[in-house]
Every structure is written in structure tokens, then in C-alpha cells.
Enzyme design. Sequence first.
Site, PDB file in Angstrom:
ATOM      1  N   GLU A   1       9.986   1.148  10.273  1.00  0.00           N
ATOM      2  CA  GLU A   1      10.867   1.951   9.962  1.00  0.00           C
ATOM      3  C   GLU A   1      10.144   3.723  10.852  1.00  0.00           C
ATOM      4  O   GLU A   1       8.887   4.046   9.130  1.00  0.00           O
ATOM      5  CB  GLU A   1      11.190   1.714   8.693  1.00  0.00           C
ATOM      6  CG  GLU A   1      11.555   0.813   8.562  1.00  0.00           C
ATOM      7  CD  GLU A   1      13.245   0.969   8.931  1.00  0.00           C
ATOM      8  OE1 GLU A   1      13.756   1.850   9.331  1.00  0.00           O
ATOM      9  OE2 GLU A   1      14.114  -0.496   9.343  1.00  0.00           O
ATOM     10  N   LEU A   2      10.129   4.493  11.109  1.00  0.00           N
ATOM     11  CA  LEU A   2       9.303   5.281  11.944  1.00  0.00           C
ATOM     12  C   LEU A   2      10.512   6.642  11.401  1.00  0.00           C
ATOM     13  O   LEU A   2      10.992   7.026  10.702  1.00  0.00           O
ATOM     14  CB  LEU A   2       8.846   4.921  13.239  1.00  0.00           C
ATOM     15  CG  LEU A   2       7.691   3.261  13.421  1.00  0.00           C
ATOM     16  CD1 LEU A   2       7.365   3.427  14.799  1.00  0.00           C
ATOM     17  CD2 LEU A   2       6.981   3.690  12.192  1.00  0.00           C
TER      18      LEU A   2
ATOM     19  N   CYS B   1      13.281  10.365   6.787  1.00  0.00           N
ATOM     20  CA  CYS B   1      14.059  10.113   8.307  1.00  0.00           C
ATOM     21  C   CYS B   1      14.956  10.314   8.579  1.00  0.00           C
ATOM     22  O   CYS B   1      15.593  10.736  10.364  1.00  0.00           O
ATOM     23  CB  CYS B   1      12.953   9.029   8.243  1.00  0.00           C
ATOM     24  SG  CYS B   1      14.116   7.983   7.151  1.00  0.00           S
TER      25      CYS B   1
ATOM     26  N   LYS C   1       1.186  -1.066  -0.084  1.00  0.00           N
ATOM     27  CA  LYS C   1       0.148  -0.096  -0.641  1.00  0.00           C
ATOM     28  C   LYS C   1       1.282   0.745  -0.093  1.00  0.00           C
ATOM     29  O   LYS C   1       1.202   1.522   0.963  1.00  0.00           O
ATOM     30  CB  LYS C   1      -1.239  -0.446   0.851  1.00  0.00           C
ATOM     31  CG  LYS C   1      -2.217   0.985   0.334  1.00  0.00           C
ATOM     32  CD  LYS C   1      -2.497   2.110   1.527  1.00  0.00           C
ATOM     33  CE  LYS C   1      -2.015   3.439   2.040  1.00  0.00           C
ATOM     34  NZ  LYS C   1      -2.010   4.265   1.112  1.00  0.00           N
TER      35      LYS C   1
ATOM     36  N   GLU D   1       9.801  16.342  14.687  1.00  0.00           N
ATOM     37  CA  GLU D   1      10.582  16.181  13.189  1.00  0.00           C
ATOM     38  C   GLU D   1      10.109  17.082  12.577  1.00  0.00           C
ATOM     39  O   GLU D   1       8.455  17.806  12.177  1.00  0.00           O
ATOM     40  CB  GLU D   1       9.901  14.449  12.622  1.00  0.00           C
ATOM     41  CG  GLU D   1      10.583  14.224  11.422  1.00  0.00           C
ATOM     42  CD  GLU D   1       9.958  12.604  11.159  1.00  0.00           C
ATOM     43  OE1 GLU D   1       9.147  12.672  11.060  1.00  0.00           O
ATOM     44  OE2 GLU D   1      10.907  12.023  10.521  1.00  0.00           O
TER      45      GLU D   1
END
Length: 484
Positions: free
Chosen positions: A257-258, A291, A181, A388
Site C-alpha cells: 500500500e504505497l 496517501c 513494525k 506526493e
Amino acid sequence: MSEAEVLAAVPKGLLIGGEWRPAASGARLAVEDPATGETLCEVADGSADDAAAALAAAAAAQVAWAVHPPRERGEILRRAFELIAARTDDLALLMTLEMGKSLAESRAEITYANEFLRWFSEEAVRLDGRYATSPNGANRLITMRQAVGPCLLITPWNFPLAMGARKVGPAVAAGCTMVVKPAQQTPLSMLAFAAIMTEAGLPPGVLNILTTSQAGKVTDPLFDDPRLRKVSFTGSTEIGRRIAARAMDRVLRVSMELGGNAPFLVFEDADLDAAVEGAMLAKLRNVGEACTAANRFHVAAPLADEFASRLAERMKALRLGRGTEPDTDLGPLIDQTQREKVHELVADAVGRGAKTLTGGGPLDGPGYFYRPTVLTDVPSDSRLLSEEVFGPVAPIVSFDSEDEAVEAANKTEYGLVAYLFTRDLARALRVSERLETGMVGLNQGLVSNAAAPFGGIKQSGFGREGGYEGINEYLSTKYVALPS
Ligand code: NAP
């Protein structure tokens, strides 16, 4: 190919069981050019029924795919690698159109993404186990590594191809089938990739693509389906937490994986030229929407002013423009929401007393451009230092001791990557050990490499993509005991 030709060539449907088809409801989802705000094209807007069909196709293909000869699995990846390498320019144009970054950056992402296919084409034939004698000699212990089973792979918009290739490559090599997705803002690169994987010989049902504007609603029922065995997610920590919690209802295998909040440390003994060069890369790669982007700069007090003015000079000189223009250095941000968020963080820091050396606001005109910004004297309670940023903004603060630098670097819930510039080897290793991150860039502003284990600790996630470790995310170890 021209813009119109690359857009015309990409499939616009859902890939389910080897067939391209419209959404069951007929719904379509518009894809926008972030440099103009105009619609590029429409793709299928999948529903929960389409998601169920995609998982059914993946489940139906799983048994045969897991025993498909590893060499052939590897050769499919290798053929895809060759096809992508030959079509890099067209794929880069497509990526720039949907995501905004410059063509040079899109080409770099495609090369990076493609390296995962090459790497895992080589790993597919190295799925070994072990054979041992138990310590008391009474048994033999055999281990085998087997495909986990059908996976749900969810990817973000910031690296439209690489984040998918980092998952699809090892999943294919390990013998897993999957439903991918992609992000709704950038589905086109994944659709083009899926067409290439099919052309490279991937059997029907192994890779299914589900584009949708309703990610949560459409993927949620899949977590109740016993055929789903794993979810691998790349995206924000906020959504990752929710997906990880949901996955625990059926104790699925999970990779996360953030988000990140990378500190960039420049010690007094650093090579300043290298540090500024590294900062440009760590900050501005992907328009700051990475990231791994350096989120905050901690610089030894004696170097802080010079570092700040040199970085500001370099950032000020960057040319902003539509990514498709040959002289563009920096494209737009992905959308208005992202641009507003970046500006909110800058305004918060300035409101608390930070000084603006360059930039400080959006660019007037169409598209979601934000001026490259350097802020100094950023107060420690500014949101910019703890959240972030995801944009071309460099907040700089100074430190007086190594302990202070390490403490500041670790003062975050994130733990993806840190950058460290020093000429002192002992310090480099000492500080690397103390940094609470999954990766460290030592005297360089880029860590991404298909041969390396990419991933974080703390709330930046768990699991590793790439390297020898990457394929383990898609394998289960089975142990067989037998008498001697
Ligand atoms: P996001 O909002 O978390 O979305 C990521 C993906 O999850 C998209 O495909 C999104 O679909 C989907 N999604 C959203 N809500 C969902 C739900 N309830 N259930 C299932 N799927 C859902 O993140 P993003 O804004 O696209 O990407 C930026 C984030 O990704 C940043 O935090 C960045 O640090 C992180 N990132 C991490 C890494 C890493 O390797 N650690 C790499 C790249 C990016 P929609 O597009 O439809 O919303």
C-alpha cells in the site's frame, strides 16, 4: 485520562511471545510531540536480535493459531473492538500527542481502525472453499483456504492505528501470526493497541511488536529467515519498491500500500458546493498527510476561479494549533523534514509562476505547522503536480475537455485514488472507467471504509485491505484433486 496518564499507561517495551520486554541492547527511542518538538516518552529501540526473537515467537505460535477455532479468533477481534470503542477518547489523546492531528481527527481514525476489527471478526467464520466436478467428470476438485503463515507488517506514521488494524484484523481472522513494525515517530498507538489485543484474549506470540529506530537494518535479516512467509507494507513507494524486491529473494507473499498522487476532477456540471466540501475533506483530512489526499485539483475552466476562491476562503478560515486544543482544526505536520519538503514544492511552483491565493509558507513559532495553501495557475511542469505533497496545499489547474481532464489525471506513476465531481451519470461512469486508479471517490471526498477493498494500481502498490478481498492477502488456496 490526562496527557500524563495516557502516556504513563501505554507499554513502552517490545511485545515478544506475550511478554513486554526491553530491547536486548537496552536502547531506547524518543517519541516527539510534533506540536512542540518536545520528547513525550521513550520506547524500546529494538535490534536485529529482537527482530529475530519476535519472528521466532510468531513462528512458534503459528501452527496452533492456524487451527484455533475461527469463531474464537473472531470473538477476540470483537472483544478488542468493544474495548477500543470504550477507550476511544484516551486512545485519541495518545494518537494526537504523537502524531499531531486534532482530537476529532484522531477519534475518527480510531473509529475507522476499529471497524476493521469488527469487519474481520465477522469474516473469520466465512473462510470457505469449493467442491466441484472436473469438466470431464473424472475428478472431484476441492479447494481450501489456509493461513499464509508468519507475516511481517510494516506501517507508516500518518495513520498510527488504522494502517496497523487494516493488517492485524485480517491476519488474526485468517489464522496468521505476525511481527508488526510501526513507524518510529508514532509507535505509541500500536503499543496501546497490542495491549488491548492481549487483554481481549489473543494468545502469546500471535502478535509481536517491534519498535525500532533502524527499520532497514533490523528487518532486513528477517527476509532471509525461511519461517517468514509474507510481508505487508504501507508506506512510501520508494521504500516499498526496495522491500518488494527484497521479498522476492525468497518469493514471499507481498502486499504493498504505497504512495499516491490523487487527482480531484471537477466537471462543468458539478455541484460546486459539494465539490468544495469534498475538496476540504480530500485535501485536509489528516493535515493533508494521507496517501488518499487530493494532490492536485483539475477544474473545468468556467468553474476554476470560483472553485479556487471558495476553497481558499474555507482553508484560510481554519484554526491551526496543537491537536489537543478543543478549537484546533488543523494540527502540525509530522516533523521538520516533512515541512521543508512541503515548502520546497510550494516554492518550486511559485518560482515557476503559480499564484498564491492563501497561505504559502510555514507558521512561525514552535511545532511544524504549515499554513493551508491554495495555488492557482500552477504550471504543468511544477513538482507539486507530479510529487506526493503530504501537506495542506491545494494546487489548482483548469481544463477544457473531458479528454484533457482524464489525460492529466492519469499522467502520474501513481494510481491509488481519484476524485470526480459531476452530476452527469454517464460521464461519471465513463470517466471512472478511464481513470487509472484502484479507487474512485464519486461526488465525495472520502473513500476509506472497512467494508471496501482499499488499494492501488501502478506504483501505488498491489493487494487490497478491507472488504471481502482483504482477508485473501493472508490466505493461500490449496487445491486437492481426487478421482470421482
Ligand atoms: P516510509 O518512509 O516508507 O516508512 C514506512 C514504514 O517503513 C515505517 O515504519 C518505516 O520505519 C519503515 N521503513 C523505512 N525504511 C525501511 C526499510 N529499508 N526496510 C523496512 N522498513 C522500512 O513512509 P512514511 O513516510 O512513514 O509514510 C508516508 C508514506 O506512506 C506516503 O508515501 C503515503 O502515501 C504512504 N501511505 C500509503 C497508504 C496506502 O494505503 N496506500 C496509507 C498510508 C500511507 P521508520 O519509521 O523507522 O522510518
